[in-house]
Scaffold this motif. Structure first.
Motif, PDB file in Angstrom:
ATOM      1  N   ARG A 183       8.688  -2.190 -12.501  1.00 44.04           N
ATOM      2  CA  ARG A 183       9.215  -3.548 -12.635  1.00 44.04           C
ATOM      3  C   ARG A 183      10.744  -3.567 -12.579  1.00 44.04           C
ATOM      4  O   ARG A 183      11.334  -4.399 -11.901  1.00 44.04           O
ATOM      5  CB  ARG A 183       8.743  -4.143 -13.973  1.00 44.04           C
ATOM      6  N   TYR A 184      11.357  -2.657 -13.315  1.00 45.35           N
ATOM      7  CA  TYR A 184      12.802  -2.745 -13.517  1.00 45.35           C
ATOM      8  C   TYR A 184      13.615  -1.746 -12.701  1.00 45.35           C
ATOM      9  O   TYR A 184      14.823  -1.909 -12.546  1.00 45.35           O
ATOM     10  CB  TYR A 184      13.122  -2.594 -15.004  1.00 45.35           C
ATOM     11  N   GLY A 185      12.980  -0.712 -12.170  1.00 46.10           N
ATOM     12  CA  GLY A 185      13.721   0.297 -11.427  1.00 46.10           C
ATOM     13  C   GLY A 185      13.590   0.198  -9.920  1.00 46.10           C
ATOM     14  O   GLY A 185      14.446   0.673  -9.190  1.00 46.10           O
ATOM     15  N   ILE A 186      12.500  -0.417  -9.442  1.00 46.91           N
ATOM     16  CA  ILE A 186      12.253  -0.533  -8.000  1.00 46.91           C
ATOM     17  C   ILE A 186      12.715  -1.904  -7.532  1.00 46.91           C
ATOM     18  O   ILE A 186      12.220  -2.919  -8.015  1.00 46.91           O
ATOM     19  CB  ILE A 186      10.750  -0.366  -7.684  1.00 46.91           C
ATOM     20  N   PRO A 187      13.655  -1.975  -6.596  1.00 43.39           N
ATOM     21  CA  PRO A 187      14.105  -3.290  -6.114  1.00 43.39           C
ATOM     22  C   PRO A 187      12.956  -4.096  -5.511  1.00 43.39           C
ATOM     23  O   PRO A 187      12.008  -3.525  -4.940  1.00 43.39           O
ATOM     24  CB  PRO A 187      15.147  -2.946  -5.050  1.00 43.39           C
ATOM     25  N   ASP A 188      13.055  -5.406  -5.608  1.00 40.86           N
ATOM     26  CA  ASP A 188      12.013  -6.266  -5.069  1.00 40.86           C
ATOM     27  C   ASP A 188      11.869  -6.125  -3.561  1.00 40.86           C
ATOM     28  O   ASP A 188      10.789  -6.345  -3.013  1.00 40.86           O
ATOM     29  CB  ASP A 188      12.313  -7.733  -5.411  1.00 40.86           C
ATOM     30  N   PHE A 189      12.957  -5.746  -2.858  1.00 39.03           N
ATOM     31  CA  PHE A 189      12.831  -5.620  -1.403  1.00 39.03           C
ATOM     32  C   PHE A 189      11.979  -4.420  -1.013  1.00 39.03           C
ATOM     33  O   PHE A 189      11.533  -4.315   0.133  1.00 39.03           O
ATOM     34  CB  PHE A 189      14.203  -5.604  -0.702  1.00 39.03           C
ATOM     35  N   LYS A 190      11.736  -3.513  -1.952  1.00 41.88           N
ATOM     36  CA  LYS A 190      10.812  -2.409  -1.693  1.00 41.88           C
ATOM     37  C   LYS A 190       9.402  -2.735  -2.195  1.00 41.88           C
ATOM     38  O   LYS A 190       8.413  -2.323  -1.592  1.00 41.88           O
ATOM     39  CB  LYS A 190      11.317  -1.127  -2.359  1.00 41.88           C
ATOM     40  N   LEU A 274      20.354  -1.881 -11.497  1.00 43.45           N
ATOM     41  CA  LEU A 274      19.139  -2.305 -10.809  1.00 43.45           C
ATOM     42  C   LEU A 274      18.258  -3.245 -11.635  1.00 43.45           C
ATOM     43  O   LEU A 274      17.787  -4.265 -11.114  1.00 43.45           O
ATOM     44  CB  LEU A 274      18.333  -1.079 -10.363  1.00 43.45           C
ATOM     45  N   PRO A 275      18.007  -2.966 -12.925  1.00 44.94           N
ATOM     46  CA  PRO A 275      17.162  -3.887 -13.703  1.00 44.94           C
ATOM     47  C   PRO A 275      17.726  -5.302 -13.796  1.00 44.94           C
ATOM     48  O   PRO A 275      16.966  -6.275 -13.837  1.00 44.94           O
ATOM     49  CB  PRO A 275      17.091  -3.227 -15.084  1.00 44.94           C
ATOM     50  N   ILE A 290      25.974  -7.095 -13.620  1.00 45.98           N
ATOM     51  CA  ILE A 290      26.855  -6.183 -12.888  1.00 45.98           C
ATOM     52  C   ILE A 290      26.690  -6.503 -11.406  1.00 45.98           C
ATOM     53  O   ILE A 290      25.589  -6.406 -10.861  1.00 45.98           O
ATOM     54  CB  ILE A 290      26.492  -4.712 -13.166  1.00 45.98           C
ATOM     55  N   ARG A 291      27.774  -6.910 -10.762  1.00 43.02           N
ATOM     56  CA  ARG A 291      27.717  -7.338  -9.376  1.00 43.02           C
ATOM     57  C   ARG A 291      28.586  -6.444  -8.487  1.00 43.02           C
ATOM     58  O   ARG A 291      29.570  -5.870  -8.935  1.00 43.02           O
ATOM     59  CB  ARG A 291      28.217  -8.782  -9.239  1.00 43.02           C
ATOM     60  N   GLY A 306      19.737   6.230  -5.771  1.00 42.63           N
ATOM     61  CA  GLY A 306      21.011   5.980  -5.103  1.00 42.63           C
ATOM     62  C   GLY A 306      20.843   5.086  -3.891  1.00 42.63           C
ATOM     63  O   GLY A 306      21.633   4.155  -3.663  1.00 42.63           O
ATOM     64  N   SER A 307      19.785   5.317  -3.118  1.00 42.68           N
ATOM     65  CA  SER A 307      19.496   4.477  -1.956  1.00 42.68           C
ATOM     66  C   SER A 307      19.233   3.037  -2.379  1.00 42.68           C
ATOM     67  O   SER A 307      19.677   2.095  -1.710  1.00 42.68           O
ATOM     68  CB  SER A 307      18.282   5.037  -1.209  1.00 42.68           C
ATOM     69  N   ASP A 308      18.525   2.858  -3.492  1.00 39.47           N
ATOM     70  CA  ASP A 308      18.252   1.508  -3.997  1.00 39.47           C
ATOM     71  C   ASP A 308      19.546   0.799  -4.395  1.00 39.47           C
ATOM     72  O   ASP A 308      19.689  -0.418  -4.208  1.00 39.47           O
ATOM     73  CB  ASP A 308      17.310   1.574  -5.199  1.00 39.47           C
ATOM     74  N   CYS A 309      20.492   1.558  -4.932  1.00 41.65           N
ATOM     75  CA  CYS A 309      21.808   0.989  -5.274  1.00 41.65           C
ATOM     76  C   CYS A 309      22.552   0.570  -4.010  1.00 41.65           C
ATOM     77  O   CYS A 309      23.243  -0.460  -4.000  1.00 41.65           O
ATOM     78  CB  CYS A 309      22.640   1.998  -6.066  1.00 41.65           C
ATOM     79  N   VAL A 310      22.414   1.364  -2.945  1.00 41.02           N
ATOM     80  CA  VAL A 310      23.043   1.018  -1.672  1.00 41.02           C
ATOM     81  C   VAL A 310      22.489  -0.303  -1.149  1.00 41.02           C
ATOM     82  O   VAL A 310      23.230  -1.215  -0.767  1.00 41.02           O
ATOM     83  CB  VAL A 310      22.833   2.144  -0.631  1.00 41.02           C
TER      84      VAL A 310
END
Length: 493
Positions: A183-190, A274-275, A290-291, A306-310
């Motif tokens: 829920r909180y670590g995986i971005p919604d676009f994935k 990410l969360p 955090i933006r 790291g890729s998710d942060c990108v």
């Protein structure tokens, strides 16, 4: 399996992506799955190889050749039955698993592997669309009560298996929504979170009770880990109320980078960043997000987080995104005869990397180490680095390679070291050398901790790992708990 000569006749077909210009406008999924004809062709490529290494390459031991063949034959309903026999949540794995099964595919020795992950994705999406995924409540109740702590993939898999065995299962989650790191670590676009929500509805219909915003044990005051709990229950109280307790929390303690300037405003863990975006996507109110808008962003860590942060920074509107990796750049193509059927070391370029590169934002740096963060008036302005080489079993600095990078936001994505210690301490369970709950996976007494009737599985037991390992351990731990309560178990292991 599949068509006997299919692997010689058909090429691998990849799932498609929506255009970068379109998908960067939102945080929704953008993968275009295989249609029925494409999935049939992929199923036809399965080789009937005799020894299906894909099965053992898959941590949940999916019966891959069978569902490949069923898709080739057009028997989708039996395909989902086979898939669900080993995997409770193929909609999760079909989206975010890195597919070690494909690395182990026999066809991968000298060709492109069968698109196993895309077939799995197609099967479960078809099953939901056709209404084949239905609650499976138990025929009989045992009267036994089980508490599952943590609602990530391990906790959900264990809870579903135990409920279907007839036990009264309550899942405790410290955050306001179910799903844990899914829920909180995986971005919604994935992976959009509607996939979790409908599984929760299914499990509630099977008798599982979910209690969100509830912390079991204590919590460190200075922790940066996401915690929305408004209710706290003591570990002893929980043990008194339930016949068994299964610890399935995530490995949420991020690896830190204690170099000069770490205290500067603008240096954050990835799991602070990410969360917040996922909470915003869900409509939650935030005190301060955090933006990355208009900022030079540096992501330290070259893995999936790291890729998710990108990808998230690019969607925010970052001015630039630079990703650091301590290890040297791996080869673009692995030496297949040397590494097959194991997971290969090679350069991996994610969809987030491709998006950011297409926008002209991304730079990837390898064999680089951060020496210090620098700032002005308490705010981050950049960081100092040096290139490194691996010699005699350790990293050594390359003379004259020092450099300073401008940065307004640094995200630490260097992995996770262990679960939050206070939760384990509350139960008094013995830990291993890495700070995880110590519990073996043996058939007899498997997943049991040093404390009577307390079990552990998933990241909390094995450390940071993949969603497929979490589901596997949740299923196996459910059998161990069922056996402990009833003296035997019919649940699959």
């Amino acid at each position: 399996m599949g068509k006997v000569t299919g692997f010689m006749e058909y090429e691998r077909v990849e799932e498609g992506y929506k255009p970068v210009s379109e998908r960067l406008k939102h945080h929704k999924e953008f993968v275009v799955g295989l249609d029925d004809a494409q999935a049939k062709v992929q199923g036809a490529r399965c080789m009937d190889c005799g020894t299906p290494f894909c099965n053992s390459g898959c941590p949940v031991n999916n019966i891959i050749p069978d569902f490949n063949d069923l898709v080739y034959q057009g028997d989708w309903k039996n395909a989902i039955t086979v898939l669900h026999s080993t995997n409770n949540f193929p909609e999760f794995t079909g989206r975010i698993c890195p597919a070690p099964c494909e690395a182990a595919c026999t066809l991968n020795i000298n060709n492109d592997p069968v698109g196993i992950k895309s077939i799995e994705h197609a099967i479960i999406d078809r099953a939901w669309a056709e209404g084949w995924v239905q609650p499976q409540p138990p025929r009989h109740k045992t009267g036994k009560k089980v508490a599952v702590i943590g609602s990530g993939p391990a906790g959900l898999a264990a809870a579903q298996q135990l409920a279907r065995a007839g036990h009264d299962v309550t899942v405790f989650e410290k955050n306001s929504r179910i799903g844990g790191l899914l829920r909180y670590g995986i971005p919604d676009f994935k992976m959009e979170k509607s996939h979790i929500d409908r599984r929760v509805e299914q499990m509630e219909a099977e008798g599982v009770v979910f209690r969100t915003g509830t912390l079991i044990g204590a919590w460190p005051a200075d922790s940066k880990v996401t915690n929305d709990a408004s209710t706290v229950i003591a570990a002893d109280e929980l043990k008194a109320q339930f016949d068994a307790v299964l610890l399935c929390g995530g490995s949420e303690q991020s690896r830190d980078l204690p170099v000069p300037g770490r205290e500067l405003e603008g240096v954050h863990f990835a799991m602070e960043f990410l969360p917040m975006q996922n909470k915003l996507n869900a409509g939650d109110k935030l005190k301060g997000q955090i933006r990355a808008d208009g900022k030079h962003v540096i992501v330290i860590g070259g893995g999936d987080t790291g890729s998710d942060c990108v990808g998230t920074s690019t969607r925010h509107g970052a001015l630039s995104v630079t990703q650091f990796e301590l290890m040297p750049q791996p080869p673009e193509q692995e030496d297949k005869p040397l590494v097959w059927p194991y997971w290969p070391l090679k350069l991996r370029t994610s969809s987030s990397h491709e998006e950011s590169a297409e926008k002209g934002l991304l730079k990837r740096e390898f064999a680089i180490s951060t020496k210090a963060f620098v700032g002005k008036n308490g705010k981050l302005t950049g960081l100092k680095t040096v290139h490194v080489e691996f010699k005699d079993g350790k990293f050594v600095e390359v003379p004259g390679s020092e450099k300073e990078y401008p940065a307004d936001l640094v995200l630490l994505a260097m992995g996770f070291v262990n679960p939050v210690a206070t939760v384990l301490d509350a139960f008094g369970v013995e830990k291993d050398g890495r700070g995880n709950a110590k519990a073996s996976t043996e058939f007899t007494g498997g997943y049991a901790t040093s404390v009577d009737k307390v079990f552990a599985a998933g990241d909390m037991r094995r450390g940071q790992s993949l969603v497929v390992w979490a589901i596997r351990e949740g299923r196996q731990a459910a059998r161990a708990v069922d056996e402990y309560l009833m003296g035997y178990s019919d649940l699959p292991r």
